[in-house]
Design an enzyme around this catalytic site. Structure first.
Site, short mmCIF file in Angstrom:
data_model
loop_
_atom_site.label_atom_id
_atom_site.label_comp_id
_atom_site.label_asym_id
_atom_site.label_seq_id
_atom_site.Cartn_x
_atom_site.Cartn_y
_atom_site.Cartn_z
N HIS A 77 1.74 4.80 -2.71
CA HIS A 77 1.87 6.15 -2.35
C HIS A 77 3.36 6.67 -2.64
O HIS A 77 3.42 7.59 -3.55
CB HIS A 77 1.71 6.53 -0.93
CG HIS A 77 0.35 6.26 -0.22
ND1 HIS A 77 -0.58 7.25 -0.79
CD2 HIS A 77 -0.26 5.77 0.42
CE1 HIS A 77 -1.60 6.97 -0.45
NE2 HIS A 77 -1.57 6.03 0.63
N GLU A 90 -4.73 7.97 -2.88
CA GLU A 90 -5.14 6.79 -2.21
C GLU A 90 -5.36 5.98 -3.36
O GLU A 90 -5.24 4.71 -3.10
CB GLU A 90 -6.52 7.11 -1.42
CG GLU A 90 -6.82 5.95 -0.38
CD GLU A 90 -5.85 5.80 0.53
OE1 GLU A 90 -4.88 6.44 1.02
OE2 GLU A 90 -6.06 4.79 1.27
N HIS A 107 0.78 -1.09 0.04
CA HIS A 107 0.09 -0.17 0.01
C HIS A 107 0.83 1.13 -0.02
O HIS A 107 0.72 2.34 -0.75
CB HIS A 107 -1.04 0.12 1.18
CG HIS A 107 -1.67 0.92 1.40
ND1 HIS A 107 -3.14 0.99 0.86
CD2 HIS A 107 -1.70 2.45 1.95
CE1 HIS A 107 -3.70 2.23 1.15
NE2 HIS A 107 -2.82 3.10 1.72
N GLU A 108 1.71 1.29 0.85
CA GLU A 108 2.69 2.49 0.96
C GLU A 108 3.46 2.59 -0.23
O GLU A 108 4.04 3.69 -0.41
CB GLU A 108 3.50 2.40 2.37
CG GLU A 108 2.61 2.56 3.50
CD GLU A 108 1.86 3.38 3.93
OE1 GLU A 108 1.85 4.51 3.16
OE2 GLU A 108 0.64 3.53 4.50
#
Lengths: 493, 493
Positions: B265, B291, B261-262
């Protein structure tokens, strides 16, 4: 609000910006990936500009004039003097000279990074000459503003109160006994055998050992960390001290003694007076006193067989080498106290180190006083290396006069701090031993009496006393190099 | 120098201060020992004051007026609009309100840290009420300045261009099918068995696995790092992106999916247009688009059996568990796609997550529009949890309306970004599949075609297009929630 209070507030603001600069500087050395460098430099430079603008704000002159007329406590008066010194230091040089120095220094240092490995003295000389010329201009301006002699005006940046006169006297004394001592120690050590370290010491284990030794030295992990960087240093801020080391898998003693050294710097920072946090009067006294603390930890406290008795079992356990005869206390101590003249200052042992410093001091003093020129350096370097250490450096510039980074960016006046630190450390130890049973503290593994003495006599003083006064209150006299000589004689002969 | 250029220079200056703030903020969360906190907060606050002074400097108004009359390129005009938006955002609120918000927010958040575990709604309510009241005042001021409705004026801080009207429509649609879908998926998954993870997964090995998966996802380690923090985040700056995770020794999938997830980003940040570095136009488009990238990586790309085929052998090797039947691709995928309604948003799966967001959106919208009061929250919360997820939260404030940090510091308008991100991610994937063979890219282990599409259509655009225009250029239409619905149906039914 009183003008003194306004000045305090202003200094705190500057200190907070320094805080961010210190953490980002540590990050740059210990954490930042290479691709982050350019934007980081720009960000740091932006902060430096803001700090500089604040430090040289025109209203400060009036604030100081008004504050000096105010009814202040004795403590506030000492603090005001420290504030004023900091302000003057920032305001003595014209902005163009500061810029020029930064520019020429960066260029010289950048070129040095390739010229040194290429042994390119002729190329380096061309970059160093304008740096020296600018340092001479800086010395002239500082000399005029402070009333100090040319070189003393630079020395004053790192060792306020120290003078060429004192250094010349002290170093002349050292030169009368050091070359012979180096000979004698080498002769003595020829008969002693050292068990060489074998195989590898994994970095993770070395790190664990380092952390354990930092605990033994009461490093406050609530206010600091240990990390890795190419060039070990002690950075961060007093509430959050960041020390670094580098690990050599073939030789754990190198990182270990480095960590002990940086822990000395760190405990000084951690022990600075909290009531003066963020103010100049609460900062470390000088570079020499800072180095006295790192060298107290590394040289006075740790390079002896009693301390090695503490280190050996930790090392044996950590590396899982209970039966390695190279890891006995005696052998670790023999490694840690081996004396051997060499080309490189940063690799030098405790006994030969002052020779490297005196040589550099004599050259940089004469450079600043225009008694010699850059082009003369290699010949003088070689003569002095021959005289002090019996080493021939002719033609070997990279391991000779091109080895250090200090001159590349114009940091003339810094080198003496290293040996002053060693001398202060020996003097502190001699004084401490009059009231503290240091040997028992070491053998018991509870070093708190040692640190209590340092805290009471050095750390908690911050910048409230002059160096002379600090040393006098702590040891009964001002700097006296006989303690250093006695220490070397007693440990090595 | 043109006024536009002056504004650029000014923005770069601010961006460089933001750089230092971002690195020191990361340090605070990932590196700083606890004792460094107080001085660090002071230093960060000092920098914030300087940034604020620069952002609100009185001369900027004239600079903008003059720049708008200058002869600019199309690109410069877009950049100028972004500069102006940033300036207005900083200048809309009166300084006292900003201060008050920071103060009340800190107090509420600080108290929340003990009130939440104590399930103390009555205590928390007293702190939240003034925070909500201030947010209403902020909304009124922003509404007046922007012409947007009250809640839209807050939404605009995170999702420029998004409106309550659109959200109401989209979320109303979601509510028609989501509760039933959640039921259907649960019924279907009841028949599927999951092999539970056993024993422990050492942190060092989890870290090695994370780094390997980041490599698979082409994270640029020359411009970023992975570290540990209590609350995972993506910080730093585009040239040096710092992502963090936390490791659960009982369940490696939690940190692993978090790192993926990160990394989403991070790659967005690393892929932002370099020619606009340090300028608002070169920044990420919005929170929802940000997001969308993390959820593209985590949900679209990684939570499927093809990607699990890549993860499983890496996990088996890293943990030395070649024969652990819990670490097969099928089982990892079953763990990663398990749907189970629960109290806590941050622990929610992909299917139930929107219910948590819609609930919060509806409450905060009505709070800001003064349709409900703080005291009404628990009853409404419970009704909606019953309706959307079939969960009873009566009396359980700590796992109910007190679970999130967002409202404590007045960040109303943020929650919708999470589900907007999930929807944009699904829409991007559907569009990408028209030209990229995503399945082959995943099974081959060479994901570069996937990243090339994202780079061309999202990352490299920075803030040059409105969100609607960005999504339209990338997918052929503006936000259409049917792609999200189709994605959930296809994966889970």
């Amino acid at each position: 609000m009183s003008y003194y209070k306004k000045l305090e507030q202003h200094a705190r603001k500057l200190s907070r910006l320094d805080h961010l600069s210190a953490i980002c500087g540590w990050d740059q050395a210990a954490m930042m990936p290479s691709g982050g460098a350019e934007a980081r430099s720009e960000a740091m430079a932006e902060l430096a500009v803001i700090s500089h603008e604040l430090s040289t704000a025109p209203y400060l002159e009036e604030w100081f004039a008004s504050a000096e007329k105010e009814n202040l406590t004795d403590e506030q008066r000492v603090s005001l003097a420290a504030l004023k010194r900091q302000w003057m230091m920032h305001n003595i040089l014209p902005a163009e000279l500061v810029e020029q120095k930064s520019l020429l220094g960066s260029q010289c240092e950048h070129a040095w990074r390739t010229q040194r490995p290429a042994n390119d003295w002729e190329g380096f000389k061309k970059n160093l000459e304008p740096v020296v010329e600018l340092a001479r201009q800086e010395a002239a301006i500082r000399s005029k503003a402070t009333g100090l002699s040319l070189y003393d005006a630079l020395l004053d940046l790192y060792e306020p109160g120290m003078t060429t006169e004192v250094l010349d006297r002290i170093f002349a004394d050292v030169k009368t006994w050091l070359p012979q001592l180096i000979q004698d120690v080498q002769n003595k050590q020829q008969a002693e055998s050292i068990e060489p370290l074998t195989s590898t010491f994994p970095i993770e284990q070395q790190k664990a050992l380092s952390l354990n030794v930092m605990k033994l030295l009461n490093f406050d992990f609530d206010h600091g960390r240990l990390d890795i960087s190419t060039h070990p240093f002690c950075g961060g801020v007093p509430t959050d001290v960041r020390i670094t080391t580098r690990y050599d898998e073939a030789d754990f003693t190198s990182a270990l003694m480095g960590v002990i050294h940086e822990t000395g710097h760190a405990r000084y920072e951690q022990g600075l007076p909290k009531q003066w946090r963020d103010l100049p009067v609460g900062q470390a006294r000088s570079m020499g006193i800072h180095e006295s603390q790192s060298l107290f930890f590394e040289m006075q406290l740790s390079r002896n067989v009693d301390f090695a008795q503490q280190l050996a079992p930790l090392a044996q356990q950590t590396f899982g080498r209970g039966s390695d005869t190279a890891l006995t206390a005696e052998n670790i101590n023999a490694i840690n106290t081996r004396v051997k003249p060499g080309y490189i200052r940063v690799d030098a042992d405790e006994v030969t180190y002052p020779a490297h410093v005196i040589l550099r001091y004599e050259i940089e003093r004469d450079l600043i006083e225009r008694k010699i020129e850059v082009t003369d350096i290699p010949v003088i370097w070689d003569e002095k290396m021959q005289a002090y250490l019996g080493i021939d450096t002719k033609g070997n510039f990279k391991d000779g006069c091109m080895q250090d980074i200090h001159w590349t960016d114009g940091s003339f006046g810094y080198f003496p701090s290293y040996t002053l630190g060693a001398m202060y450390a020996a003097q502190f130890m001699a004084a401490m031993k009059q009231t503290v049973d240091v040997k028992s503290a070491i053998t018991s593994g509870d070093l708190s009496p040692v640190f209590a003495w340092l805290e009471a006599n050095v750390w908690s003083k911050g910048c409230t006393l002059s160096t002379d006064e600090l040393v006098k209150q702590a040891t009964g006299e001002t700097l006296n190099p006989k303690y250093f000589q006695a220490h070397l004689n007693s440990r090595y002969l």
